[in-house]
Design a protein around this motif. Structure first.
Motif: not given
Length: 178
Positions: A132-136, A69-77
């Motif tokens: 997921t990733h740390g920021n999200i 699910d792309s909603r779990l992808g890393e946030r682009v700062l």
């Protein structure tokens, strides 16, 4: 309902195709063992390679397909190279509407992961793992616990696991990775 929020294991970099390090692959095995004795109905992962590789050992062990699910992808700062990226990231925790060039604001990123969590809540799954990733992950945890901010993000480990216990009127947040 129980929602296990997993941050990926140690990786070789930030791009979507970055793989786990040797240590990261060992951590993925430890993560699989961590979930021994815990009923898992569903596994949903960021499409980033490091997230998938982090949960593959568990998915294979419990014979579950990993849903991407792309909603779990890393946030682009930002799409620009930021030498002061840590300061800029902190600023986005202080101002959720702050949006850097080509990036996603904290509010936008939090909205997409909350949308997924609400969809999971309305499903029949009782025990779901999201990877997921740390920021999200931090933005999701902040939604349920306003005390979870930049300093808490800095203290996250690779991997890390939080349990969200979702009842009708309340959500509890607990860090369970030791």
């Amino acid at each position: 309902m129980k929602l296990y929020v997993v941050r990926h294991c140690e990786a070789m970099g930030q791009p979507p195709e970055a793989t786990l390090t040797d240590r990261g692959f060992e951590q993925a095995q430890a993560l699989s063992q961590f979930f021994n004795g815990i009923q898992v109905d569903r596994i949903i992962s960021s499409p980033y390679k490091r997230a998938i590789q982090s949960i593959e050992p568990l998915a294979k062990r419990v014979s579950l397909e990993i849903e991407l699910d792309s909603r779990l992808g890393e946030r682009v700062l930002s799409t620009e190279e930021l030498t002061d990226w840590l300061e800029k990231l902190k600023a986005t925790f202080d101002d959720f509407s702050l949006k850097l060039h080509g990036g996603e604001s904290s509010e936008e990123a939090r909205k997409r992961i909350i949308e997924l969590v609400e969809k999971i809540e309305n499903s029949s799954s009782e025990n779901t793992i999201i990877v997921t990733h740390g920021n999200i992950m931090s933005l999701l945890l902040n939604h349920f616990d306003k005390n979870f901010g930049f300093e808490e993000w800095k203290r996250l480990s690779n991997p890390d696991v939080f349990l969200l216990t979702i009842d009708i009127n309340r959500v509890t947040v607990e860090r369970i990775w030791k």
